[in-house]
Design a protein around this motif. Structure first.
Motif, PDB file in Angstrom:
ATOM      1  N   ARG A 262      67.616  49.659  51.786  1.00 37.77           N
ATOM      2  CA  ARG A 262      68.213  50.727  50.694  1.00 37.77           C
ATOM      3  C   ARG A 262      67.253  51.905  50.589  1.00 37.77           C
ATOM      4  NH1 ARG A 262      68.463  47.591  46.643  1.00 37.77           N
ATOM      5  NH2 ARG A 262      66.713  48.372  45.592  1.00 37.77           N
ATOM      6  N   THR A 263      66.082  51.716  50.545  1.00 37.83           N
ATOM      7  CA  THR A 263      65.238  52.705  50.310  1.00 37.83           C
ATOM      8  C   THR A 263      65.036  53.575  51.613  1.00 37.83           C
ATOM      9  OG1 THR A 263      63.962  51.319  48.702  1.00 37.83           O
ATOM     10  CG2 THR A 263      62.913  53.279  49.673  1.00 37.83           C
ATOM     11  N   LEU A 264      65.237  52.991  52.506  1.00 39.22           N
ATOM     12  CA  LEU A 264      65.035  53.679  53.870  1.00 39.22           C
ATOM     13  C   LEU A 264      66.513  54.484  53.943  1.00 39.22           C
ATOM     14  CD1 LEU A 264      64.670  54.256  56.932  1.00 39.22           C
ATOM     15  CD2 LEU A 264      66.006  52.170  57.518  1.00 39.22           C
ATOM     16  N   ARG A 265      67.554  54.101  53.562  1.00 41.23           N
ATOM     17  CA  ARG A 265      68.777  54.965  53.496  1.00 41.23           C
ATOM     18  C   ARG A 265      68.663  56.375  52.526  1.00 41.23           C
ATOM     19  NH1 ARG A 265      73.765  56.163  51.515  1.00 41.23           N
ATOM     20  NH2 ARG A 265      75.358  56.500  52.949  1.00 41.23           N
ATOM     21  N   GLU A 266      68.413  55.952  51.335  1.00 39.77           N
ATOM     22  CA  GLU A 266      68.270  56.879  50.208  1.00 39.77           C
ATOM     23  C   GLU A 266      67.051  57.998  50.797  1.00 39.77           C
ATOM     24  OE1 GLU A 266      67.088  54.649  47.066  1.00 39.77           O
ATOM     25  OE2 GLU A 266      69.173  53.849  46.568  1.00 39.77           O
ATOM     26  N   THR A 267      66.132  57.514  51.452  1.00 43.72           N
ATOM     27  CA  THR A 267      64.751  58.423  51.770  1.00 43.72           C
ATOM     28  C   THR A 267      65.299  59.280  52.793  1.00 43.72           C
ATOM     29  OG1 THR A 267      63.138  56.960  51.171  1.00 43.72           O
ATOM     30  CG2 THR A 267      62.650  58.684  52.517  1.00 43.72           C
ATOM     31  N   ILE A 268      66.220  58.714  53.953  1.00 42.56           N
ATOM     32  CA  ILE A 268      66.271  59.646  54.988  1.00 42.56           C
ATOM     33  C   ILE A 268      67.581  60.708  54.628  1.00 42.56           C
ATOM     34  CG2 ILE A 268      67.459  59.718  57.269  1.00 42.56           C
ATOM     35  CD1 ILE A 268      64.606  58.573  57.121  1.00 42.56           C
ATOM     36  N   LEU A 269      68.534  60.289  53.717  1.00 42.27           N
ATOM     37  CA  LEU A 269      69.539  61.349  53.204  1.00 42.27           C
ATOM     38  C   LEU A 269      68.835  62.408  52.342  1.00 42.27           C
ATOM     39  CD1 LEU A 269      72.179  58.759  52.141  1.00 42.27           C
ATOM     40  CD2 LEU A 269      72.172  60.358  54.286  1.00 42.27           C
ATOM     41  N   GLU A 270      67.790  62.156  51.680  1.00 47.23           N
ATOM     42  CA  GLU A 270      66.928  62.933  50.970  1.00 47.23           C
ATOM     43  C   GLU A 270      66.276  64.050  51.825  1.00 47.23           C
ATOM     44  OE1 GLU A 270      63.169  63.381  47.668  1.00 47.23           O
ATOM     45  OE2 GLU A 270      64.119  61.449  48.234  1.00 47.23           O
ATOM     46  N   TRP A 271      65.741  63.572  53.011  1.00 43.00           N
ATOM     47  CA  TRP A 271      65.013  64.069  53.990  1.00 43.00           C
ATOM     48  C   TRP A 271      66.053  65.312  54.708  1.00 43.00           C
ATOM     49  CZ3 TRP A 271      63.960  62.073  59.532  1.00 43.00           C
ATOM     50  CH2 TRP A 271      62.832  62.690  60.003  1.00 43.00           C
ATOM     51  N   GLN A 272      67.134  64.583  55.043  1.00 44.17           N
ATOM     52  CA  GLN A 272      67.951  65.310  55.739  1.00 44.17           C
ATOM     53  C   GLN A 272      68.463  66.689  54.917  1.00 44.17           C
ATOM     54  OE1 GLN A 272      70.874  62.612  56.539  1.00 44.17           O
ATOM     55  NE2 GLN A 272      70.462  62.390  58.720  1.00 44.17           N
ATOM     56  N   ALA A 273      68.456  66.394  53.595  1.00 41.80           N
ATOM     57  CA  ALA A 273      68.956  67.626  52.926  1.00 41.80           C
ATOM     58  C   ALA A 273      67.839  68.368  52.398  1.00 41.80           C
ATOM     59  CB  ALA A 273      69.304  66.991  51.328  1.00 41.80           C
TER      60      ALA A 273
ATOM     61  N   ALA B 234      74.668  63.047  57.857  1.00 45.05           N
ATOM     62  CA  ALA B 234      74.465  61.806  57.350  1.00 45.05           C
ATOM     63  C   ALA B 234      75.151  60.671  58.024  1.00 45.05           C
ATOM     64  CB  ALA B 234      75.358  61.757  55.993  1.00 45.05           C
ATOM     65  N   GLN B 235      76.045  60.777  58.852  1.00 48.11           N
ATOM     66  CA  GLN B 235      76.431  59.728  59.702  1.00 48.11           C
ATOM     67  C   GLN B 235      75.300  59.159  60.569  1.00 48.11           C
ATOM     68  OE1 GLN B 235      79.467  58.470  59.399  1.00 48.11           O
ATOM     69  NE2 GLN B 235      79.218  56.985  61.022  1.00 48.11           N
TER      70      GLN B 235
END
Length: 216
Positions: free
Chosen positions: A104-115, A169-170
């Protein structure tokens, strides 16, 4: 058209001090993947990996002993570094030890990184995307007809998303689906690359081998 088969490395040592090596199960998964390719008569004429130990060990346990070419674009993003930046150097124990919390943290972190967040990380999202794109060009630029690559979940998710023209995000949704030793196939010709198959595990689909399927 020529074929590019990208295989995610086998199960690594999650929760151990050195994640970058295969577990005993990972070696078995690799053997089965290699056997499946040979049973289907799929013989590569070019071998590639990133520079990570778990990728090289996967290729060897698949039964391919020739030294592969390497391209760092097939390496995973440095999640440990991203977490270090996200949590100011103090990563919660639950993130490191609990699988559900970790992913769950992995997903949240990568989305933040992409942004554009996580300023100060060793690699930016744009830098990661660029090196994966460079690795794809490297893998498809010569006259090989069957190219075998052992990579990691993040680059495979990015290769798939970018080939389909999907939003950034995909990539993360795809990344989280990629199984250990799964096979993602692209076909290519004259600079054009098309997705042919995603995340297949024919070597783990029987009732006997299904328990060997893992995601990390």
């Amino acid at each position: 058209m020529a074929e590019l088969l990208v295989i995610r490395h086998a199960q690594a040592s999650f929760g151990q001090d050195n994640y970058d090596r295969l577990s005993d199960l990972g070696h078995r998964q690799s053997e089965l993947a290699g056997d499946a390719l040979r049973a289907n008569g799929w013989v590569p004429d070019r071998l590639l990996t990133g520079t990570l130990t778990r990728q090289a060990e996967t290729l060897r346990s698949m039964g391919f002993d020739a030294a592969p070419e390497q391209h760092a674009g097939f390496n995973e993003y440095d999640f440990h570094d991203l977490l270090h930046v996200k949590f100011g150097g103090k990563v919660p124990d639950m993130v490191k030890a609990d699988r559900k919390t970790h992913f769950r943290t992995l997903r949240e972190t990568i989305l933040e990184w992409q942004a554009g967040g996580l300023v100060g990380a060793r690699e930016t999202w744009l830098g990661f995307a660029a090196r994966v794109a460079e690795a794809l060009v490297f893998a498809t630029q010569d006259k090989a007809e069957r190219v075998l690559v052992v990579s990691s979940g993040g680059p495979i998710g990015q290769l798939t998303a970018s080939t389909l023209g999907a939003p950034p995000a995909q990539m993360m949704n795809l990344n989280l689906q990629v199984k250990n030793t799964s096979m993602t196939k692209f076909v290519f010709s004259r600079g054009r690359v098309f997705l042919h198959q995603f995340n297949a595990t024919p070597h783990l689909d029987s009732a006997e081998t299904a328990p060997l399927l893992t995601y990390s």
